[in-house]
Write a protein that holds these residues in place. Structure first.
Motif, PDB file in Angstrom:
ATOM      1  N   ASN A 124     -15.817 -24.532   0.461  1.00 26.27           N
ATOM      2  CA  ASN A 124     -14.376 -24.672   0.284  1.00 26.27           C
ATOM      3  C   ASN A 124     -13.583 -23.705   1.150  1.00 26.27           C
ATOM      4  OD1 ASN A 124     -14.629 -26.746  -1.584  1.00 26.27           O
ATOM      5  ND2 ASN A 124     -14.668 -25.350  -3.327  1.00 26.27           N
ATOM      6  N   SER A 125     -14.068 -22.465   1.247  1.00 22.61           N
ATOM      7  CA  SER A 125     -13.235 -21.422   1.853  1.00 22.61           C
ATOM      8  C   SER A 125     -13.942 -20.558   2.887  1.00 22.61           C
ATOM      9  CB  SER A 125     -12.675 -20.504   0.748  1.00 22.61           C
ATOM     10  OG  SER A 125     -11.985 -21.254  -0.232  1.00 22.61           O
ATOM     11  N   SER A 126     -15.236 -20.433   2.859  1.00 22.27           N
ATOM     12  CA  SER A 126     -15.923 -19.456   3.713  1.00 22.27           C
ATOM     13  C   SER A 126     -16.386 -20.071   5.023  1.00 22.27           C
ATOM     14  CB  SER A 126     -17.129 -18.864   2.972  1.00 22.27           C
ATOM     15  OG  SER A 126     -18.047 -19.871   2.635  1.00 22.27           O
ATOM     16  N   SER A 127     -16.135 -19.363   6.109  1.00 21.09           N
ATOM     17  CA  SER A 127     -16.579 -19.725   7.457  1.00 21.09           C
ATOM     18  C   SER A 127     -16.260 -21.173   7.811  1.00 21.09           C
ATOM     19  CB  SER A 127     -18.080 -19.430   7.621  1.00 21.09           C
ATOM     20  OG  SER A 127     -18.301 -18.034   7.580  1.00 21.09           O
ATOM     21  N   ASN A 128     -17.302 -22.005   8.008  1.00 17.01           N
ATOM     22  CA  ASN A 128     -17.125 -23.385   8.465  1.00 17.01           C
ATOM     23  C   ASN A 128     -16.718 -24.269   7.282  1.00 17.01           C
ATOM     24  OD1 ASN A 128     -17.218 -25.609  10.163  1.00 17.01           O
ATOM     25  ND2 ASN A 128     -19.400 -25.925   9.857  1.00 17.01           N
ATOM     26  N   SER A 129     -15.475 -24.143   6.848  1.00 14.96           N
ATOM     27  CA  SER A 129     -15.058 -24.648   5.535  1.00 14.96           C
ATOM     28  C   SER A 129     -14.034 -25.767   5.637  1.00 14.96           C
ATOM     29  CB  SER A 129     -14.450 -23.491   4.730  1.00 14.96           C
ATOM     30  OG  SER A 129     -13.291 -22.999   5.389  1.00 14.96           O
ATOM     31  N   TRP A 130     -13.794 -26.405   4.487  1.00 17.37           N
ATOM     32  CA  TRP A 130     -12.698 -27.361   4.383  1.00 17.37           C
ATOM     33  C   TRP A 130     -11.357 -26.685   4.641  1.00 17.37           C
ATOM     34  CZ3 TRP A 130     -13.745 -32.224   4.682  1.00 17.37           C
ATOM     35  CH2 TRP A 130     -14.902 -32.763   4.114  1.00 17.37           C
ATOM     36  N   TRP A 131     -11.183 -25.466   4.144  1.00 16.00           N
ATOM     37  CA  TRP A 131      -9.937 -24.728   4.320  1.00 16.00           C
ATOM     38  C   TRP A 131      -9.637 -24.519   5.802  1.00 16.00           C
ATOM     39  CZ3 TRP A 131      -5.365 -23.598   3.128  1.00 16.00           C
ATOM     40  CH2 TRP A 131      -4.730 -22.405   3.467  1.00 16.00           C
ATOM     41  N   LEU A 132     -10.642 -24.140   6.575  1.00 13.11           N
ATOM     42  CA  LEU A 132     -10.448 -23.932   8.003  1.00 13.11           C
ATOM     43  C   LEU A 132     -10.126 -25.254   8.693  1.00 13.11           C
ATOM     44  CD1 LEU A 132     -10.475 -22.176  10.496  1.00 13.11           C
ATOM     45  CD2 LEU A 132     -12.969 -22.379  10.577  1.00 13.11           C
ATOM     46  N   ARG A 133     -10.761 -26.328   8.273  1.00 10.23           N
ATOM     47  CA  ARG A 133     -10.463 -27.637   8.847  1.00 10.23           C
ATOM     48  C   ARG A 133      -9.016 -28.046   8.565  1.00 10.23           C
ATOM     49  NH1 ARG A 133     -15.810 -27.501   8.355  1.00 10.23           N
ATOM     50  NH2 ARG A 133     -17.095 -28.876   9.660  1.00 10.23           N
ATOM     51  N   ILE A 134      -8.570 -27.832   7.349  1.00 10.02           N
ATOM     52  CA  ILE A 134      -7.192 -28.191   6.992  1.00 10.02           C
ATOM     53  C   ILE A 134      -6.198 -27.410   7.842  1.00 10.02           C
ATOM     54  CG2 ILE A 134      -5.462 -28.052   5.156  1.00 10.02           C
ATOM     55  CD1 ILE A 134      -7.779 -28.583   3.167  1.00 10.02           C
ATOM     56  N   VAL A 135      -6.395 -26.097   7.944  1.00 11.50           N
ATOM     57  CA  VAL A 135      -5.478 -25.260   8.720  1.00 11.50           C
ATOM     58  C   VAL A 135      -5.540 -25.618  10.197  1.00 11.50           C
ATOM     59  CG1 VAL A 135      -4.974 -22.895   9.440  1.00 11.50           C
ATOM     60  CG2 VAL A 135      -5.542 -23.368   7.052  1.00 11.50           C
TER      61      VAL A 135
END
Length: 328
Positions: free
Chosen positions: A153-164
């Motif tokens: 969800n949030s760490s390194s190669n994450s969904w959060w990074l993709r969204i941003v």
């Protein structure tokens, strides 16, 4: 051959953080070359400065918003230092200067004299600067699966990074779309076509070129931040090859277009993943080892760039009339 696994890997590349980072870098280069006609072969230098500015500031304890501002400031200063003495150059001369400037940034970054700051050739470890970005994630810990795709969800190669990352790509596309239709953008396109004619109309060509160089460099520095968030800051990974890949992406998608850099990045990384994955499945290790298959993939990239420039310089979405490939 496991086509389901191969196609899943290829589809994952379409929205990977690296794909978003290269799309952003190509959008910045599009402002330089597609709009203004500047042959900038140093976009990797802007990306590396953005990555270092963000990482070093975060390690020093700065909040994330200030670290991003430091990264942007580094790219602005670099653009000014690079542009003030060189923007009167044209064509190949500007290309030589910009690629040399990017190499200076890389060599300084890997210098042992700056080991305490940049980590020299070893770079900066990702876990030393990712925490502030990950702390902003509203997705929490753990991982989430969407169809065949499962990422943290949030760490390194994450969904959060993709969204941003892809949100920033969307914002950059909106910016370019507005610029193409603005008086400022029309002046840039005029400079690309015939800067002497624009100068005769009373426009300060040098000032407009500098503004374009700074804006494209800022977008490049933000691309550098996105690029290093799932990995480490390693200067040798952001050298000359990176600039040529960004150029390939821009020419593949189409210069002087809004979505060309985005489509180019998605096609570039998806096809490259497809080629390498299929070759690992069908080519025996006695013929080509894994590292040789990796190198062969980049050979194909080089051949693709040559063929694009020769046979379709306008790319997939571009208009040949819009592309000043033969810059004076």
């Amino acid at each position: 051959m496991d086509w389901e696994r191969i196609l899943t890997l290829v589809a994952g590349e379409l929205f990977a953080p690296t794909t978003a980072a290269y799309a952003l870098a190509a959008i910045g280069l599009n402002i330089h070359f597609g709009l203004t006609g500047l042959l900038n072969f140093g976009q990797a230098g802007f990306m590396l400065l953005g990555a270092y500015g963000f990482a070093v500031s975060t390690i020093a304890g700065y909040p994330i918003w200030l670290a991003v501002l430091v990264a942007v400031a580094c790219s602005v200063i670099f653009a000014l230092i690079l542009g003030i003495p060189t923007l009167k150059l044209r064509g190949d001369y500007l290309a030589i200067v910009t690629i040399a400037a990017a190499e200076i940034v890389r060599i300084v970054g890997r210098s042992t004299a700056l080991t305490d700051v940049t980590g020299a050739s070893s770079g900066l470890r990702g876990d030393s600067y990712k925490a502030t970005f990950q702390a902003l994630s509203p997705l929490g810990d753990g991982s989430t699966a969407l169809g065949p795709f499962s990422y943290s969800n949030s760490s390194s190669n994450s969904w959060w990074l993709r969204i941003v990352g892809w949100l920033l790509v969307a914002l950059a596309c909106v910016l370019v779309w507005r610029l193409l239709r603005s008086p400022w953008g029309r002046v840039l396109k005029g400079i690309r076509e015939d800067e002497d004619a624009v100068r005769s109309l009373g426009k300060n060509v040098y000032s407009y070129k500098m503004q374009a160089l700074v804006l494209g460099g800022v977008i490049g520095s933000i691309a550098g931040i996105i690029y290093v968030l799932p990995r480490a800051v390693q200067p040798d990974s952001m050298g000359r090859p990176m600039t040529f890949w960004v150029w390939t992406i821009l020419l593949l998608g189409g210069a002087a277009t809004v979505f060309g850099p985005v489509i180019g990045s998605m096609v570039f990384w998806a096809v490259l993943m497809l080629i390498k994955t299929v070759m690992r499945e069908v080519v025996p290790s006695t013929v080509l080892r894994a590292e040789q298959i990796e190198q062969f993939g980049w050979i194909i990239v080089g051949v693709t760039l040559m063929l694009l420039v020769i046979f379709r310089p306008q790319g997939m979405l571009g208009d040949k009339k819009e592309l000043a490939i033969n810059v004076r």
